[in-house]
Design a protein around this motif. Sequence first.
Motif, PDB file in Angstrom:
ATOM      1  N   LEU A   1     -26.735  30.379 -28.452  1.00 41.43           N
ATOM      2  CA  LEU A   1     -26.332  28.857 -28.184  1.00 41.43           C
ATOM      3  C   LEU A   1     -26.291  28.788 -26.529  1.00 41.43           C
ATOM      4  O   LEU A   1     -25.400  29.556 -26.161  1.00 41.43           O
ATOM      5  N   HIS A   2     -26.764  27.694 -25.965  1.00 38.69           N
ATOM      6  CA  HIS A   2     -26.330  27.318 -24.591  1.00 38.69           C
ATOM      7  C   HIS A   2     -25.613  26.065 -24.549  1.00 38.69           C
ATOM      8  O   HIS A   2     -25.510  25.378 -25.380  1.00 38.69           O
ATOM      9  N   ILE A   3     -25.388  25.589 -23.457  1.00 40.72           N
ATOM     10  CA  ILE A   3     -24.669  24.306 -23.216  1.00 40.72           C
ATOM     11  C   ILE A   3     -25.554  23.518 -23.416  1.00 40.72           C
ATOM     12  O   ILE A   3     -24.954  22.133 -23.851  1.00 40.72           O
ATOM     13  N   GLY A   4     -26.946  23.469 -23.511  1.00 40.38           N
ATOM     14  CA  GLY A   4     -27.722  22.239 -23.828  1.00 40.38           C
ATOM     15  C   GLY A   4     -27.600  22.173 -25.568  1.00 40.38           C
ATOM     16  O   GLY A   4     -27.377  20.772 -25.873  1.00 40.38           O
ATOM     17  N   HIS A   5     -27.324  23.153 -26.079  1.00 39.37           N
ATOM     18  CA  HIS A   5     -26.960  23.077 -27.649  1.00 39.37           C
ATOM     19  C   HIS A   5     -25.898  22.326 -27.714  1.00 39.37           C
ATOM     20  O   HIS A   5     -25.401  21.831 -29.072  1.00 39.37           O
ATOM     21  N   CYS A   6     -24.831  22.577 -26.887  1.00 36.75           N
ATOM     22  CA  CYS A   6     -23.456  21.897 -27.157  1.00 36.75           C
ATOM     23  C   CYS A   6     -23.586  20.430 -26.942  1.00 36.75           C
ATOM     24  O   CYS A   6     -22.996  19.809 -27.591  1.00 36.75           O
ATOM     25  N   LYS A   7     -24.747  19.935 -26.144  1.00 41.58           N
ATOM     26  CA  LYS A   7     -24.788  18.599 -26.185  1.00 41.58           C
ATOM     27  C   LYS A   7     -25.458  17.895 -27.484  1.00 41.58           C
ATOM     28  O   LYS A   7     -24.853  17.146 -27.945  1.00 41.58           O
ATOM     29  N   ALA A   8     -26.551  19.001 -27.922  1.00 40.09           N
ATOM     30  CA  ALA A   8     -27.125  18.531 -29.223  1.00 40.09           C
ATOM     31  C   ALA A   8     -25.975  18.285 -30.353  1.00 40.09           C
ATOM     32  O   ALA A   8     -26.008  17.290 -31.245  1.00 40.09           O
ATOM     33  N   GLU A  46     -38.574  16.067 -26.339  1.00 42.40           N
ATOM     34  CA  GLU A  46     -39.664  16.896 -26.444  1.00 42.40           C
ATOM     35  C   GLU A  46     -40.386  16.449 -27.873  1.00 42.40           C
ATOM     36  O   GLU A  46     -41.540  16.754 -28.081  1.00 42.40           O
ATOM     37  N   TYR A  47     -39.481  16.103 -28.917  1.00 40.31           N
ATOM     38  CA  TYR A  47     -39.960  16.060 -30.268  1.00 40.31           C
ATOM     39  C   TYR A  47     -40.381  14.364 -30.317  1.00 40.31           C
ATOM     40  O   TYR A  47     -40.977  14.039 -31.409  1.00 40.31           O
ATOM     41  N   GLU A  48     -40.606  13.683 -29.246  1.00 43.82           N
ATOM     42  CA  GLU A  48     -40.825  12.301 -29.439  1.00 43.82           C
ATOM     43  C   GLU A  48     -42.266  12.129 -29.758  1.00 43.82           C
ATOM     44  O   GLU A  48     -42.658  11.376 -30.853  1.00 43.82           O
ATOM     45  N   ILE A  49     -43.150  12.878 -29.296  1.00 45.64           N
ATOM     46  CA  ILE A  49     -44.483  12.983 -29.585  1.00 45.64           C
ATOM     47  C   ILE A  49     -44.722  13.548 -31.031  1.00 45.64           C
ATOM     48  O   ILE A  49     -45.892  13.004 -31.637  1.00 45.64           O
ATOM     49  N   HIS A  50     -43.715  14.044 -31.610  1.00 48.96           N
ATOM     50  CA  HIS A  50     -44.037  14.582 -33.014  1.00 48.96           C
ATOM     51  C   HIS A  50     -43.446  13.588 -34.072  1.00 48.96           C
ATOM     52  O   HIS A  50     -43.773  13.809 -35.212  1.00 48.96           O
ATOM     53  N   ARG A  51     -42.788  12.619 -33.494  1.00 50.21           N
ATOM     54  CA  ARG A  51     -42.379  11.699 -34.553  1.00 50.21           C
ATOM     55  C   ARG A  51     -43.242  11.056 -35.363  1.00 50.21           C
ATOM     56  O   ARG A  51     -42.965  10.997 -36.779  1.00 50.21           O
ATOM     57  N   PRO A  52     -44.776  10.703 -35.138  1.00 47.06           N
ATOM     58  CA  PRO A  52     -45.409  10.291 -35.911  1.00 47.06           C
ATOM     59  C   PRO A  52     -45.984  11.278 -37.085  1.00 47.06           C
ATOM     60  O   PRO A  52     -45.977  10.522 -38.182  1.00 47.06           O
ATOM     61  N   ALA A  89     -31.940  12.485 -24.774  1.00 43.48           N
ATOM     62  CA  ALA A  89     -32.690  13.271 -23.488  1.00 43.48           C
ATOM     63  C   ALA A  89     -31.893  14.765 -23.592  1.00 43.48           C
ATOM     64  O   ALA A  89     -30.964  15.065 -24.006  1.00 43.48           O
ATOM     65  N   ARG A  90     -32.754  15.827 -23.067  1.00 40.93           N
ATOM     66  CA  ARG A  90     -32.144  17.125 -23.066  1.00 40.93           C
ATOM     67  C   ARG A  90     -31.192  17.483 -22.073  1.00 40.93           C
ATOM     68  O   ARG A  90     -31.341  16.550 -21.097  1.00 40.93           O
ATOM     69  N   LEU A  91     -30.362  18.053 -22.213  1.00 39.86           N
ATOM     70  CA  LEU A  91     -29.425  18.276 -20.723  1.00 39.86           C
ATOM     71  C   LEU A  91     -30.284  19.339 -19.875  1.00 39.86           C
ATOM     72  O   LEU A  91     -30.518  20.491 -20.380  1.00 39.86           O
ATOM     73  N   VAL A 111     -25.101   9.924 -23.845  1.00 39.83           N
ATOM     74  CA  VAL A 111     -26.384  10.171 -24.582  1.00 39.83           C
ATOM     75  C   VAL A 111     -27.501   9.638 -24.065  1.00 39.83           C
ATOM     76  O   VAL A 111     -27.842   8.374 -24.418  1.00 39.83           O
ATOM     77  N   ALA A 112     -27.834  10.108 -22.937  1.00 36.91           N
ATOM     78  CA  ALA A 112     -29.157   9.087 -22.224  1.00 36.91           C
ATOM     79  C   ALA A 112     -30.261   9.254 -22.949  1.00 36.91           C
ATOM     80  O   ALA A 112     -30.581  10.211 -23.810  1.00 36.91           O
ATOM     81  N   LYS A 113     -31.175   8.402 -22.698  1.00 38.02           N
ATOM     82  CA  LYS A 113     -32.460   8.229 -23.479  1.00 38.02           C
ATOM     83  C   LYS A 113     -33.966   8.717 -22.422  1.00 38.02           C
ATOM     84  O   LYS A 113     -35.048   9.179 -23.112  1.00 38.02           O
ATOM     85  N   THR A 114     -33.379   9.034 -21.418  1.00 38.66           N
ATOM     86  CA  THR A 114     -34.268   9.756 -20.481  1.00 38.66           C
ATOM     87  C   THR A 114     -33.976  10.893 -19.528  1.00 38.66           C
ATOM     88  O   THR A 114     -32.546  11.024 -19.392  1.00 38.66           O
TER      89      THR A 114
END
Length: 574
Positions: A42-49, A243-249, A269-271, A325-328
């Motif tokens: 795990l990296h610090i991006g996962h820490c955000k998730a 990046e999963y937004e386009i997979h939502r449908p 948003a990803r970190l 928790v940003a959206k962009t």
Amino acid sequence: MDDAENITESNDFISDFIAEDLANRRFSYVRTRFPPEPNGWLHIGHCKAMTIDFSAAERFGGKCNLRFDDTNPEKEDISYVEAIKHDVKWLGFDWGKNEFYASDYYEYLYELAVKIIKKGHAYVDDLSEDEMREYRGTAVDKSNITETPPGKNSPYRDRGVDENLDLFKRMRSGEFADGAKTLRAKIDMAHPNLVMRDPVMYRIRREKHYRTGSSWCIYPMYDFQHPLSDAKEGITHSLCSLEYEIHRPLYEWFIREAEVFPSRQIEFARLNITHTVLSKRYLLRLVQTKTVSGWDDPRMPTLAGLRRRGYTPEALRNFMSRIGVAKTDSVIDIALLEFCLREDLNKRALRVMAVIKPLKLIIENLKDGEEILLDAVNNPEDESAGKRTIRFTREIWIEQDDFEEIPPPKYHRLYPGNSVRLRYGFIVNCVGFDKDEAGNIIAVRAVYDPATKGGNAVDNRKVKGTIHWVSAAYARPIEVRFYDYLFTSERPMDLPSGVDFLEGVNPNSLKVISGAFAEPCLAQAVSPVAEGGQFFQFERQGYFVRDPDNGADGRPVFNKTIGLRDTWAKIKEK
Ligand code: ATP
Ligand code: MG
């Protein structure tokens, strides 16, 4: 740092969505999951998730599952599972008994695939991977795959339900070669969103899985497996990066077609952090190419690397709450992370003295063997940390930088005729120095003033400088490792085409000094990778922690976590 304060107030749109879902009874409870794939650390991006996943559940009285998203046999391994669990616990998140594995759902997923085939909404395809790509069509603009000219149907698309059921069963039983057939969702080959053009649900792959061994030779794809795994666990809010937004449908399509619990996907948003690469694929390459010593190299943005470097869970969690928790997508300045770290270490670090580049200072009015006991405060920010005794002796080590034969302007440390205070000790006056035949300064001479002990005595001689030191008779040799950013560029992944990111690695990111000396208590220091680890501030130098490894001839190694801000270095530069 005003910026840091401002970011704290970023509003939490995820909580708003959840509150709304509870208010209008879309869900009656909240359940989230943190779904790492065990294919790296795990990296610090996962820490955000995970901060978002666990705190969203906590805020609404729900629970967060730890789910290993392990449906990709090639790269997954049990060692990653163990490392991930260790890291999540270290950060202070508790999944209780709720530890799950997507690989436990293979049978359930298979049944749902059959259900979708029976509805006439999935088919077995014989197209090769390349052909499939060609039929699917390509985005004119790669950054916008949701407006792609129509693709065309596979010639196998209209196979009947019975034939599909039969072929799918035979795929499972191992009748066909790897890659010979796939199971695809029958959606729309002209859909403007590429993701919706008959995505693959299953592929044939004869590869041993670290948990299911060879019992399966077909493996479900992420887009099919993830929503249905969420549904199986009754996940209400499936929080994932943008990046999963386009997979939502597609997420919603599978839930609808399988007629399962209606989990809802919400993206954040990803970190991204300056000077930092946050992608397991690239981190793995740093490890494989031996650019770093391993996943836990103190320069790595992995949780294991950060821990070994001296980052605390509190500093990381504080950072996460500051960035919100940003959206962009945006790139966070690494200075903010460092600010959070310093703030935490300032509270907890034990102050000690260590001399990195030693120069001998001889106290002429102290006899050999004579010693004076001094009191040193362990942490001015924390009275309960107490005091310790240090010994002042005739020969002590000071930093080479703390003496100048000919002082530059504004230099307030030792030079012939000048006085400084020795931290926790006395004022000393420089009376001379010794040189070797080559002209190098090998020792400095001074006399101490017994009336100035500890800085408490009446002291009418003002001195401008205080320097740190250690007794040469008692100090222990240590090795010190200094780190710089692994990537000099602020945006290491912004590369001209054809340039490998490894070319941006900073060749000077590690500097080792093995001839340093520290107070004797540091010989017992415990690395924070172990239980009861400690954090130190080497006075005037920065924050340091013990490394789990020892250096040459077994001497303790210390990692510099981060510096204090040194204004002198800046003046000197000018
Ligand atoms: P990587 O791109 O580093 O390989 P990943 O997304 O493939 O990461 P997973 O193990 O699948 O890694 O991720 C688990 C969770 O962590 C996912 O929900 C993913 O969205 C999230 N995540 C991964 N990287 C980041 C990041 N930089 N910022 C925020 N969340 C992230
Ligand atoms: Mg992933």
